[in-house]
Design a protein around this motif. Structure first.
Motif, PDB file in Angstrom:
ATOM      1  N   VAL A 140       0.861  -1.180   0.000  1.00  0.00           N
ATOM      2  CA  VAL A 140       0.000   0.000   0.000  1.00  0.00           C
ATOM      3  C   VAL A 140       0.897   1.228   0.000  1.00  0.00           C
ATOM      4  CG1 VAL A 140      -1.816   1.271   1.196  1.00  0.00           C
ATOM      5  CG2 VAL A 140      -1.776  -1.222   1.311  1.00  0.00           C
ATOM      6  N   GLY A 141       0.650   2.138  -0.940  1.00  0.00           N
ATOM      7  CA  GLY A 141       1.426   3.362  -1.034  1.00  0.00           C
ATOM      8  C   GLY A 141       0.671   4.552  -0.482  1.00  0.00           C
ATOM      9  N   PRO A 142       1.293   5.717  -0.444  1.00  0.00           N
ATOM     10  CA  PRO A 142       0.623   6.927   0.039  1.00  0.00           C
ATOM     11  C   PRO A 142      -0.619   7.236  -0.787  1.00  0.00           C
ATOM     12  CG  PRO A 142       3.000   7.284  -0.182  1.00  0.00           C
ATOM     13  CD  PRO A 142       2.697   5.976  -0.836  1.00  0.00           C
ATOM     14  N   GLY A 143      -1.721   7.519  -0.108  1.00  0.00           N
ATOM     15  CA  GLY A 143      -2.947   7.868  -0.798  1.00  0.00           C
ATOM     16  C   GLY A 143      -3.661   6.710  -1.452  1.00  0.00           C
ATOM     17  N   GLU A 144      -3.196   5.485  -1.234  1.00  0.00           N
ATOM     18  CA  GLU A 144      -3.843   4.303  -1.808  1.00  0.00           C
ATOM     19  C   GLU A 144      -4.738   3.633  -0.776  1.00  0.00           C
ATOM     20  OE1 GLU A 144      -0.444   2.893  -5.064  1.00  0.00           O
ATOM     21  OE2 GLU A 144      -0.860   1.667  -3.301  1.00  0.00           O
ATOM     22  N   VAL A 145      -5.683   2.857  -1.262  1.00  0.00           N
ATOM     23  CA  VAL A 145      -6.541   2.084  -0.372  1.00  0.00           C
ATOM     24  C   VAL A 145      -6.591   0.648  -0.866  1.00  0.00           C
ATOM     25  CG1 VAL A 145      -8.582   2.845  -1.643  1.00  0.00           C
ATOM     26  CG2 VAL A 145      -8.849   1.848   0.622  1.00  0.00           C
ATOM     27  N   LEU A 146      -6.389  -0.271   0.062  1.00  0.00           N
ATOM     28  CA  LEU A 146      -6.469  -1.695  -0.233  1.00  0.00           C
ATOM     29  C   LEU A 146      -7.513  -2.306   0.689  1.00  0.00           C
ATOM     30  CD1 LEU A 146      -5.340  -4.365  -1.539  1.00  0.00           C
ATOM     31  CD2 LEU A 146      -3.830  -4.501   0.458  1.00  0.00           C
ATOM     32  N   CYS A 147      -8.518  -2.928   0.110  1.00  0.00           N
ATOM     33  CA  CYS A 147      -9.548  -3.608   0.890  1.00  0.00           C
ATOM     34  C   CYS A 147      -9.219  -5.095   0.980  1.00  0.00           C
ATOM     35  CB  CYS A 147     -10.918  -3.420   0.248  1.00  0.00           C
ATOM     36  SG  CYS A 147     -11.823  -1.985   0.838  1.00  0.00           S
ATOM     37  N   LEU A 148      -9.270  -5.624   2.197  1.00  0.00           N
ATOM     38  CA  LEU A 148      -9.150  -7.062   2.401  1.00  0.00           C
ATOM     39  C   LEU A 148     -10.540  -7.587   2.731  1.00  0.00           C
ATOM     40  CD1 LEU A 148      -5.926  -7.371   4.619  1.00  0.00           C
ATOM     41  CD2 LEU A 148      -6.141  -7.765   2.169  1.00  0.00           C
ATOM     42  N   VAL A 149     -11.048  -8.490   1.914  1.00  0.00           N
ATOM     43  CA  VAL A 149     -12.395  -9.009   2.128  1.00  0.00           C
ATOM     44  C   VAL A 149     -12.343 -10.526   2.219  1.00  0.00           C
ATOM     45  CG1 VAL A 149     -13.439  -7.069   0.908  1.00  0.00           C
ATOM     46  CG2 VAL A 149     -12.900  -9.142  -0.353  1.00  0.00           C
ATOM     47  N   GLY A 150     -13.357 -11.074   2.872  1.00  0.00           N
ATOM     48  CA  GLY A 150     -13.439 -12.515   3.044  1.00  0.00           C
ATOM     49  C   GLY A 150     -14.282 -12.850   4.254  1.00  0.00           C
ATOM     50  N   GLU A 151     -14.597 -14.126   4.396  1.00  0.00           N
ATOM     51  CA  GLU A 151     -15.388 -14.582   5.533  1.00  0.00           C
ATOM     52  C   GLU A 151     -14.588 -14.469   6.831  1.00  0.00           C
ATOM     53  OE1 GLU A 151     -18.004 -18.259   4.018  1.00  0.00           O
ATOM     54  OE2 GLU A 151     -15.901 -18.402   3.448  1.00  0.00           O
ATOM     55  N   SER A 152     -15.289 -14.598   7.948  1.00  0.00           N
ATOM     56  CA  SER A 152     -14.611 -14.637   9.243  1.00  0.00           C
ATOM     57  C   SER A 152     -13.667 -15.837   9.276  1.00  0.00           C
ATOM     58  CB  SER A 152     -15.638 -14.759  10.374  1.00  0.00           C
ATOM     59  OG  SER A 152     -16.468 -13.620  10.421  1.00  0.00           O
ATOM     60  N   GLY A 153     -12.448 -15.614   9.771  1.00  0.00           N
ATOM     61  CA  GLY A 153     -11.463 -16.684   9.830  1.00  0.00           C
ATOM     62  C   GLY A 153     -10.631 -16.821   8.580  1.00  0.00           C
ATOM     63  N   SER A 154     -10.769 -15.883   7.636  1.00  0.00           N
ATOM     64  CA  SER A 154      -9.998 -15.991   6.387  1.00  0.00           C
ATOM     65  C   SER A 154      -8.588 -15.435   6.514  1.00  0.00           C
ATOM     66  CB  SER A 154     -10.734 -15.268   5.255  1.00  0.00           C
ATOM     67  OG  SER A 154     -10.903 -13.896   5.558  1.00  0.00           O
ATOM     68  N   GLY A 155      -8.255 -14.791   7.640  1.00  0.00           N
ATOM     69  CA  GLY A 155      -6.892 -14.293   7.844  1.00  0.00           C
ATOM     70  C   GLY A 155      -6.740 -12.800   7.648  1.00  0.00           C
ATOM     71  N   LYS A 156      -7.839 -12.074   7.501  1.00  0.00           N
ATOM     72  CA  LYS A 156      -7.760 -10.633   7.246  1.00  0.00           C
ATOM     73  C   LYS A 156      -7.130  -9.888   8.417  1.00  0.00           C
ATOM     74  CE  LYS A 156     -12.182 -10.026   6.791  1.00  0.00           C
ATOM     75  NZ  LYS A 156     -12.619 -11.362   7.237  1.00  0.00           N
ATOM     76  N   THR A 157      -7.629 -10.150   9.621  1.00  0.00           N
ATOM     77  CA  THR A 157      -7.129  -9.428  10.792  1.00  0.00           C
ATOM     78  C   THR A 157      -5.680  -9.799  11.088  1.00  0.00           C
ATOM     79  OG1 THR A 157      -9.331  -9.204  11.767  1.00  0.00           O
ATOM     80  CG2 THR A 157      -7.447  -9.052  13.274  1.00  0.00           C
ATOM     81  N   THR A 158      -5.319 -11.059  10.937  1.00  0.00           N
ATOM     82  CA  THR A 158      -3.933 -11.465  11.167  1.00  0.00           C
ATOM     83  C   THR A 158      -3.003 -10.779  10.180  1.00  0.00           C
ATOM     84  OG1 THR A 158      -4.667 -13.630  11.983  1.00  0.00           O
ATOM     85  CG2 THR A 158      -2.358 -13.429  11.336  1.00  0.00           C
ATOM     86  N   THR A 159      -3.424 -10.665   8.930  1.00  0.00           N
ATOM     87  CA  THR A 159      -2.626  -9.944   7.926  1.00  0.00           C
ATOM     88  C   THR A 159      -2.454  -8.487   8.328  1.00  0.00           C
ATOM     89  OG1 THR A 159      -3.418 -11.406   6.164  1.00  0.00           O
ATOM     90  CG2 THR A 159      -2.499  -9.285   5.502  1.00  0.00           C
ATOM     91  N   ALA A 160      -3.536  -7.873   8.810  1.00  0.00           N
ATOM     92  CA  ALA A 160      -3.469  -6.483   9.239  1.00  0.00           C
ATOM     93  C   ALA A 160      -2.552  -6.315  10.446  1.00  0.00           C
ATOM     94  CB  ALA A 160      -4.866  -5.969   9.567  1.00  0.00           C
ATOM     95  N   ARG A 161      -2.573  -7.254  11.359  1.00  0.00           N
ATOM     96  CA  ARG A 161      -1.694  -7.189  12.539  1.00  0.00           C
ATOM     97  C   ARG A 161      -0.224  -7.303  12.138  1.00  0.00           C
ATOM     98  NH1 ARG A 161      -3.352  -7.971  17.658  1.00  0.00           N
ATOM     99  NH2 ARG A 161      -1.565  -9.320  18.094  1.00  0.00           N
ATOM    100  N   LEU A 162       0.051  -8.088  11.122  1.00  0.00           N
ATOM    101  CA  LEU A 162       1.428  -8.164  10.623  1.00  0.00           C
ATOM    102  C   LEU A 162       1.859  -6.822  10.043  1.00  0.00           C
ATOM    103  CD1 LEU A 162       1.430 -11.651   8.817  1.00  0.00           C
ATOM    104  CD2 LEU A 162       2.397 -11.093  11.055  1.00  0.00           C
TER     105      LEU A 162
END
Length: 386
Positions: free
Chosen positions: A50-72
């Motif tokens: 993700v660069g300055p001024g960019e937006v990346l959406c992570l989508v998926g069901e619960s348990g797909s790893g979105k929050t863990t990816t964000a924590r990393l």
């Protein structure tokens, strides 16, 4: 537009120009948890930036790893393997001063504000601590002024009515707005929002997303926005990218407009089918369960062989049970990648009726795109920017 020649200085590329360094970059990052003697691969070989001024959406069901990816990405957890970089610098190799700058530049808005807010601190105290810690407000008057500005930004007005309240004295939506205000205290360069609007009323949700969009456009703030609602992803990240995650892996990624309007992976199509459709006639034509073979999500401790989605996939072939797919460009769409062999390497003779199934999947994706467009207030065929 006036014509220019190849020798024109306006069109001659600068060979010395270097590509912009991303704010945050995950390079083959994986996170494996050891639970009761078993390895649970919460995130597997995820690469994104993700660069300055960019937006990346992570989508998926619960348990797909979105929050863990964000924590990393936020440095709240260290990857088991792979690398996380901030402005090209490996987090694990940062000096103390670099780590401090990174901590200030990257802020996290948690999904559950009641758990993330200190129950014995007032709203004013919660917002004042980071301001004082980083020297952004020294006197009590400066703190009060900045706190009032933050509360006004997130529509908690008048500020005096909320600044002395404690978390238990506010509604879930009000606590969520306080969590957003806390994420804005240090004027971050990257905001990681984990379902940051899930507890807000619809009108406040749109207002907050518009405010975040203004920060992105005017201040160059980058965003990693986590949601399971593809209608919200379409609204907030229409000019950005969307990555679809399933069981810890990215199965499709590309510009939001293409992912929403022309989904390629069967899982993405199923997510779009799940978007509520206000038109009763269109809703009646939707496939039950998103067209999936099974609604059961496999356990991380006992993942299926080959493509982990094949037990639920309506297009699964024999090879899907044996070969692990990798992200590859979609034929004819080089900026959209998908981890599905049926899409990137179609073999009509591998399983009967693949062509018909693919056509049905495309029609399903188009209908779902219309549903997402209706829910998000945008036309499915392109639409404007929110």
């Amino acid at each position: 537009m006036p014509e220019t020649t190849p020798d024109s200085p306006e069109t001659t590329p600068d060979s010395s120009a270097q590509p912009a360094v991303p704010l945050i970059e995950l390079d083959g990052a994986s996170q494996v948890f050891r639970v009761k003697g078993k390895d649970l691969p919460a995130v597997s070989d995820v690469s994104l930036s993700v660069g300055p001024g960019e937006v990346l959406c992570l989508v998926g069901e619960s348990g797909s790893g979105k929050t863990t990816t964000a924590r990393l990405a936020a440095g709240l957890a260290s990857p088991t393997s792979g690398t996380v970089r901030y402005e090209g610098k490996d987090l694990s190799a940062m000096t103390r001063a670099e780590r401090r700058e990174y901590r200030r530049a990257v802020q996290y808005i948690h999904q559950d504000p009641y758990a993330s807010l200190n129950p014995i601190r007032s709203v004013r105290s919660t917002l004042a601590i980071p301001l004082k810690r980083h020297g952004l407000a020294r006197s009590a008057a400066e703190v009060d002024k900045r706190v009032d500005e933050l509360l006004t930004t997130v529509d908690l007005t008048p500020p005096d009515s909320y600044s002395e309240k404690f978390p238990h004295q506010m509604s879930g939506g009000q606590r969520q707005r306080v969590a957003v205000a806390r994420g804005l205290t240090l004027s971050p360069r990257l905001l990681i929002a984990d379902e940051s609007t899930s507890m807000l009323d619809v009108s406040i949700r749109v207002s907050l997303l518009n405010m975040l969009t203004k920060l992105r456009k005017e201040e160059g703030v980058g965003f990693i926005y986590i949601t399971h609602d593809l209608a919200l992803a379409k609204y907030f990240a229409w000019e950005g990218r969307t990555a679809v995650m399933y069981l810890g892996k990215i199965v499709e990624v590309g510009p939001t407009q293409q992912v929403i309007n022309n989904p390629q992976h069967p899982y993405t199509k199923a997510l779009l089918e799940a978007v509520p459709e206000p038109d009763p006639e269109l809703a009646a034509r939707k496939k039950s369960g998103g067209g999936l073979v099974s609604a059961e999500i496999p356990s991380l401790s006992d993942l299926p062989s080959g493509c982990t989605f094949h037990p639920r996939c309506p297009l699964a072939q024999d090879r899907c049970r044996e070969i692990v797919p990798v992200l590859e460009p979609v034929p004819g769409a080089t900026v959209q990648d998908v981890a599905c062999m049926v899409v990137t390497d179609p073999r009509p003779d591998a399983a009967g009726g693949i062509g018909g199934a693919s056509a049905a999947g495309t029609a399903s994706g188009n209908a779902a795109g219309n549903a997402a467009g209706s829910a998000a207030g945008k036309p499915a065929g392109g639409g404007g920017v929110p």
